[in-house]
Design a protein around this motif. Structure first.
Motif, PDB file in Angstrom:
ATOM      1  N   LEU A 218       0.833  -1.199   0.000  1.00 21.16           N
ATOM      2  CA  LEU A 218       0.000   0.000   0.000  1.00 21.16           C
ATOM      3  C   LEU A 218       0.870   1.252   0.000  1.00 21.16           C
ATOM      4  O   LEU A 218       0.422   2.339   0.375  1.00 21.16           O
ATOM      5  CB  LEU A 218      -0.898   0.008   1.235  1.00 21.16           C
ATOM      6  N   SER A 219       2.102   1.121  -0.436  1.00 20.81           N
ATOM      7  CA  SER A 219       3.050   2.225  -0.363  1.00 20.81           C
ATOM      8  C   SER A 219       2.674   3.365  -1.306  1.00 20.81           C
ATOM      9  O   SER A 219       1.974   3.174  -2.302  1.00 20.81           O
ATOM     10  CB  SER A 219       4.468   1.730  -0.684  1.00 20.81           C
ATOM     11  N   HIS A 220       3.140   4.563  -0.937  1.00 16.73           N
ATOM     12  CA  HIS A 220       2.999   5.754  -1.769  1.00 16.73           C
ATOM     13  C   HIS A 220       1.543   6.052  -2.129  1.00 16.73           C
ATOM     14  O   HIS A 220       1.200   6.288  -3.285  1.00 16.73           O
ATOM     15  CB  HIS A 220       3.854   5.626  -3.029  1.00 16.73           C
ATOM     16  N   ASN A 221       0.700   6.021  -1.113  1.00 14.63           N
ATOM     17  CA  ASN A 221      -0.672   6.490  -1.222  1.00 14.63           C
ATOM     18  C   ASN A 221      -0.845   7.679  -0.271  1.00 14.63           C
ATOM     19  O   ASN A 221       0.140   8.356   0.058  1.00 14.63           O
ATOM     20  CB  ASN A 221      -1.647   5.349  -0.914  1.00 14.63           C
ATOM     21  N   ASP A 222      -2.052   7.951   0.172  1.00 13.64           N
ATOM     22  CA  ASP A 222      -2.315   9.089   1.056  1.00 13.64           C
ATOM     23  C   ASP A 222      -2.971   8.640   2.356  1.00 13.64           C
ATOM     24  O   ASP A 222      -3.811   9.348   2.921  1.00 13.64           O
ATOM     25  CB  ASP A 222      -3.212  10.116   0.342  1.00 13.64           C
ATOM     26  N   LEU A 223      -2.589   7.478   2.836  1.00 16.07           N
ATOM     27  CA  LEU A 223      -3.186   6.928   4.050  1.00 16.07           C
ATOM     28  C   LEU A 223      -2.725   7.694   5.289  1.00 16.07           C
ATOM     29  O   LEU A 223      -1.568   8.122   5.369  1.00 16.07           O
ATOM     30  CB  LEU A 223      -2.813   5.453   4.189  1.00 16.07           C
ATOM     31  N   THR A 224      -3.621   7.849   6.254  1.00 12.71           N
ATOM     32  CA  THR A 224      -3.274   8.486   7.516  1.00 12.71           C
ATOM     33  C   THR A 224      -3.562   7.584   8.711  1.00 12.71           C
ATOM     34  O   THR A 224      -2.885   7.653   9.715  1.00 12.71           O
ATOM     35  CB  THR A 224      -4.048   9.810   7.705  1.00 12.71           C
ATOM     36  N   LYS A 225      -4.559   6.732   8.602  1.00 20.83           N
ATOM     37  CA  LYS A 225      -4.920   5.840   9.696  1.00 20.83           C
ATOM     38  C   LYS A 225      -5.257   4.460   9.147  1.00 20.83           C
ATOM     39  O   LYS A 225      -5.994   4.335   8.165  1.00 20.83           O
ATOM     40  CB  LYS A 225      -6.125   6.395  10.464  1.00 20.83           C
ATOM     41  N   ILE A 226      -4.702   3.442   9.770  1.00 24.50           N
ATOM     42  CA  ILE A 226      -4.946   2.058   9.359  1.00 24.50           C
ATOM     43  C   ILE A 226      -5.888   1.421  10.373  1.00 24.50           C
ATOM     44  O   ILE A 226      -5.493   1.074  11.499  1.00 24.50           O
ATOM     45  CB  ILE A 226      -3.642   1.252   9.279  1.00 24.50           C
ATOM     46  N   SER A 227      -7.156   1.299  10.002  1.00 22.44           N
ATOM     47  CA  SER A 227      -8.127   0.653  10.892  1.00 22.44           C
ATOM     48  C   SER A 227      -7.811  -0.834  10.998  1.00 22.44           C
ATOM     49  O   SER A 227      -7.170  -1.423  10.118  1.00 22.44           O
ATOM     50  CB  SER A 227      -9.546   0.863  10.366  1.00 22.44           C
ATOM     51  N   TYR A 228      -8.280  -1.444  12.062  1.00 24.40           N
ATOM     52  CA  TYR A 228      -7.889  -2.828  12.331  1.00 24.40           C
ATOM     53  C   TYR A 228      -8.696  -3.824  11.520  1.00 24.40           C
ATOM     54  O   TYR A 228      -9.926  -3.773  11.464  1.00 24.40           O
ATOM     55  CB  TYR A 228      -8.054  -3.153  13.817  1.00 24.40           C
ATOM     56  N   VAL A 229      -7.998  -4.745  10.883  1.00 23.55           N
ATOM     57  CA  VAL A 229      -8.586  -5.945  10.284  1.00 23.55           C
ATOM     58  C   VAL A 229      -7.641  -7.099  10.601  1.00 23.55           C
ATOM     59  O   VAL A 229      -6.424  -6.913  10.712  1.00 23.55           O
ATOM     60  CB  VAL A 229      -8.777  -5.831   8.752  1.00 23.55           C
ATOM     61  N   GLN A 230      -8.178  -8.271  10.750  1.00 22.14           N
ATOM     62  CA  GLN A 230      -7.366  -9.435  11.089  1.00 22.14           C
ATOM     63  C   GLN A 230      -6.740 -10.005   9.831  1.00 22.14           C
ATOM     64  O   GLN A 230      -7.435 -10.382   8.884  1.00 22.14           O
ATOM     65  CB  GLN A 230      -8.228 -10.495  11.772  1.00 22.14           C
ATOM     66  N   ASP A 232      -4.142 -12.791   9.418  1.00 27.23           N
ATOM     67  CA  ASP A 232      -3.309 -13.821  10.032  1.00 27.23           C
ATOM     68  C   ASP A 232      -2.227 -14.358   9.108  1.00 27.23           C
ATOM     69  O   ASP A 232      -1.196 -14.851   9.582  1.00 27.23           O
ATOM     70  CB  ASP A 232      -4.180 -14.985  10.505  1.00 27.23           C
ATOM     71  N   ALA A 233      -2.423 -14.292   7.785  1.00 27.70           N
ATOM     72  CA  ALA A 233      -1.451 -14.852   6.848  1.00 27.70           C
ATOM     73  C   ALA A 233      -0.407 -13.830   6.395  1.00 27.70           C
ATOM     74  O   ALA A 233       0.586 -14.194   5.767  1.00 27.70           O
ATOM     75  CB  ALA A 233      -2.179 -15.425   5.627  1.00 27.70           C
ATOM     76  N   LEU A 234      -0.615 -12.550   6.723  1.00 33.49           N
ATOM     77  CA  LEU A 234       0.233 -11.486   6.184  1.00 33.49           C
ATOM     78  C   LEU A 234       1.662 -11.593   6.705  1.00 33.49           C
ATOM     79  O   LEU A 234       1.906 -11.620   7.903  1.00 33.49           O
ATOM     80  CB  LEU A 234      -0.344 -10.124   6.542  1.00 33.49           C
ATOM     81  N   GLU A 235       2.635 -11.635   5.756  1.00 35.25           N
ATOM     82  CA  GLU A 235       4.051 -11.726   6.094  1.00 35.25           C
ATOM     83  C   GLU A 235       4.792 -10.427   5.798  1.00 35.25           C
ATOM     84  O   GLU A 235       5.681 -10.035   6.556  1.00 35.25           O
ATOM     85  CB  GLU A 235       4.704 -12.877   5.324  1.00 35.25           C
ATOM     86  N   ILE A 236       4.433  -9.760   4.686  1.00 32.74           N
ATOM     87  CA  ILE A 236       5.123  -8.534   4.277  1.00 32.74           C
ATOM     88  C   ILE A 236       4.093  -7.451   4.032  1.00 32.74           C
ATOM     89  O   ILE A 236       3.147  -7.640   3.255  1.00 32.74           O
ATOM     90  CB  ILE A 236       5.961  -8.768   3.006  1.00 32.74           C
ATOM     91  N   TRP A 237       4.290  -6.297   4.690  1.00 29.46           N
ATOM     92  CA  TRP A 237       3.338  -5.184   4.581  1.00 29.46           C
ATOM     93  C   TRP A 237       4.134  -3.914   4.327  1.00 29.46           C
ATOM     94  O   TRP A 237       4.955  -3.506   5.153  1.00 29.46           O
ATOM     95  CB  TRP A 237       2.551  -5.071   5.877  1.00 29.46           C
ATOM     96  N   ASP A 238       3.908  -3.283   3.180  1.00 25.78           N
ATOM     97  CA  ASP A 238       4.650  -2.076   2.804  1.00 25.78           C
ATOM     98  C   ASP A 238       3.743  -0.859   2.924  1.00 25.78           C
ATOM     99  O   ASP A 238       2.761  -0.733   2.194  1.00 25.78           O
ATOM    100  CB  ASP A 238       5.178  -2.201   1.369  1.00 25.78           C
ATOM    101  N   LEU A 239       4.097   0.037   3.843  1.00 29.19           N
ATOM    102  CA  LEU A 239       3.336   1.270   4.069  1.00 29.19           C
ATOM    103  C   LEU A 239       4.204   2.510   3.844  1.00 29.19           C
ATOM    104  O   LEU A 239       3.845   3.605   4.261  1.00 29.19           O
ATOM    105  CB  LEU A 239       2.783   1.286   5.494  1.00 29.19           C
ATOM    106  N   GLN A 240       5.327   2.348   3.171  1.00 32.69           N
ATOM    107  CA  GLN A 240       6.221   3.473   2.941  1.00 32.69           C
ATOM    108  C   GLN A 240       5.560   4.521   2.047  1.00 32.69           C
ATOM    109  O   GLN A 240       4.684   4.213   1.241  1.00 32.69           O
ATOM    110  CB  GLN A 240       7.511   3.001   2.278  1.00 32.69           C
ATOM    111  N   GLY A 241       6.008   5.762   2.186  1.00 33.43           N
ATOM    112  CA  GLY A 241       5.538   6.811   1.294  1.00 33.43           C
ATOM    113  C   GLY A 241       4.140   7.302   1.586  1.00 33.43           C
ATOM    114  O   GLY A 241       3.515   7.927   0.726  1.00 33.43           O
ATOM    115  N   ASN A 242       3.621   7.029   2.781  1.00 31.60           N
ATOM    116  CA  ASN A 242       2.297   7.514   3.169  1.00 31.60           C
ATOM    117  C   ASN A 242       2.372   8.642   4.192  1.00 31.60           C
ATOM    118  O   ASN A 242       1.341   9.105   4.679  1.00 31.60           O
ATOM    119  CB  ASN A 242       1.456   6.369   3.746  1.00 31.60           C
TER     120      ASN A 242
END
Length: 469
Positions: A218-230, A232-242
């Motif tokens: 989800l990198s390089h978007n305009d996110l400000t808040k990440i609401s919670y969702v479960q 369980d399988a997620l290994e790599i999460w890219d939030l750079q550039g937000n």
């Protein structure tokens, strides 16, 4: 020249009536000269289409690679490859017109489809076209690449029919906050999803296949808040550039993100997001990093490749086993096994930031200036002063005027040989708007191990870093 010839060939080929040969010998030769790659049934690797291939043999082709071939339209004979399993049409000039739609619908066995880097929806009437009907026919598709095709969510339509899909790249488009239109949450087998660079400002958690995703970009978007969702399988999460994005506290629960191995996040003086992670998640990530580098450090130590906390990767790079950061062994301007060649160069801050962004070296293309927090970790005081003590009292010295009682430069000289006793830039600017600080940036003086600020027009040295993940 070969691309122009091939493009003309595609334009001039007539529509073949039933019973005619698929290609002539001359047409096969032109495709061979243009570098078109194929893979025949039973082969393990692809190859440039052999010039001696007979027209009948082409029916055995399972992979066609027309990438970067200057195609402006779909060749009329392409739809005859009804047994094709992989098709690469990336880096061309194709529109999402009826020819493209009809051709793809005639290939129900496709497993991999790459349409990236085409202006599919750049102009009318393709701008209002939807690929939705195509997906009804491609139910065996396992990988789909639609990066940089200029579409909105409506142009891609519902992807729900692609029940076999495992990898999806929709980066560099105009999806914005309309992720729900794609019905990605119905793709229960999707493991890798890239929706970076899409101007998304609302985290589309419930609109994603959160139970199956292993990689989410989800990198390089305009996110400000990440609401919670479960997830369980997620290994790599890219939030750079937000920018200054925040995760809800629920992500800190010990049973949240059970499989996480890597979280990419902005950090530094502008957005110190890492320090603001939910405490439980921060502990989990720190534990993962510590275990990883302890193992690598143990192996390197047995091989005689360690200098204290540093691992010599023997490719001109050094890894800090405590932070996970990877550093260039030599200051910029120096080279050689022990940085004995050349002279360390000085740069003004603005020039350094611009020049040293995503530099390629040692097989990596994400080298950059370190933040001040990263640069400070290189300070080493031979008199036993700890890193934190050095930061607080202005260096390795016991008083502000003395530079005696410790070795200079104040850095591990085995790991970073021939480091000049000079000041080094960080990427962190001084945010104080007072006249004395405006237009300044943070740096470290390796004559004392002290941290301070300098005007950005100062001529200082550079050492590059990368995340090392």
């Amino acid at each position: 020249m070969k691309k122009v010839i091939f493009s003309l060939c595609c334009c001039l080929l007539p529509s073949l009536a039933a019973g005619q040969e698929l290609f002539t010998v001359d047409e096969i030769r032109i495709m061979h000269d243009a570098g078109v790659k194929v893979q025949f049934s039973g082969q393990m690797t692809s190859q440039v289409l052999p010039a001696e291939t007979s027209p009948g043999e082409l029916l055995r082709v399972e992979m066609l690679d027309f990438s970067d071939s200057s195609l402006y339209r779909i060749p009329p004979w392409l739809k005859r490859f009804t047994n094709l399993r992989r098709l690469d049409l990336s880096k061309n000039h194709l529109d999402a017109d009826n020819d493209l739609m009809e051709t793809l619908q005639a290939m129900p066995k496709l497993d991999v489809l790459n349409l990236s880097d085409n202006p599919l929806f750049a102009k009318e009437p393709a701008a209002s076209q939807s690929l939705g009907p195509v997906w009804q026919r491609l139910t065996e598709l396992g990988e789909l690449y639609l990066s940089d095709t200029g579409g909105r969510a409506q142009n891609y339509g519902s992807l729900a029919p692609l029940w076999s899909l495992q990898k999806l790249d929709l980066s560099n488009n105009r999806i914005r906050n309309e992720v729900g239109v794609l019905e990605l949450n119905k793709l229960t087998g999707l493991e890798e999803l890239n929706v970076s660079h899409n101007d998304i400002s609302r985290f589309p958690g419930t609109e994603l296949p959160v139970r199956s995703l292993r990689l989410l970009d989800l990198s390089h978007n305009d996110l400000t808040k990440i609401s919670y969702v479960q997830m369980d399988a997620l290994e790599i999460w890219d939030l750079q550039g937000n920018g200054a994005v925040r995760l809800e506290d629920d992500y800190g629960d010990m049973f949240s993100l059970k499989s996480i191995k890597k979280l990419q996040y902005d950090s530094g003086s502008d957005y110190d997001n890492l320090s603001k992670l939910p405490e439980g998640l921060k502990k989990k990530l720190n534990s993962l990093v510590e275990k990883k580098w302890k193992k690598l450090h143990s192996i390197a130590n047995a091989e005689g490749r360690t200098y204290g906390k540093y691992i010599d990767n023997q490719d001109g790079t050094i890894t800090d086993s405590k932070t996970g950061l990877m550093w260039k062994r030599c200051s910029e301007g120096l080279s050689g096994m022990n940085c004995e060649k050349g002279k360390a160069k000085g740069y003004e801050w603005d020039d350094a930031v611009k020049h040293f962004k995503n530099v390629e070296y040692a097989g990596y293309s994400d080298w950059r200036l370190p933040t001040i927090d990263e640069l400070k970790t290189l300070v080493y005081c031979s008199n036993g002063t700890s890193e934190k003590e050095a930061w607080y009292r202005g260096g390795c010295n016991k008083d502000s005027s003395s530079e005696e009682g410790f070795e200079r430069p104040t850095i591990n000289q085995n790991a970073f040989p021939n480091t000049p006793i000079r000041v080094f830039w960080s990427a962190s600017i001084e945010n104080d708007s007072s006249a004395s600080y405006e237009g300044s940036a943070w740096n470290v003086y390796f004559g004392r191990g002290s941290v301070f600020i300098n005007p950005r027009i100062a001529d200082l040295r550079i050492r590059l870093v990368r995340s090392g993940q």
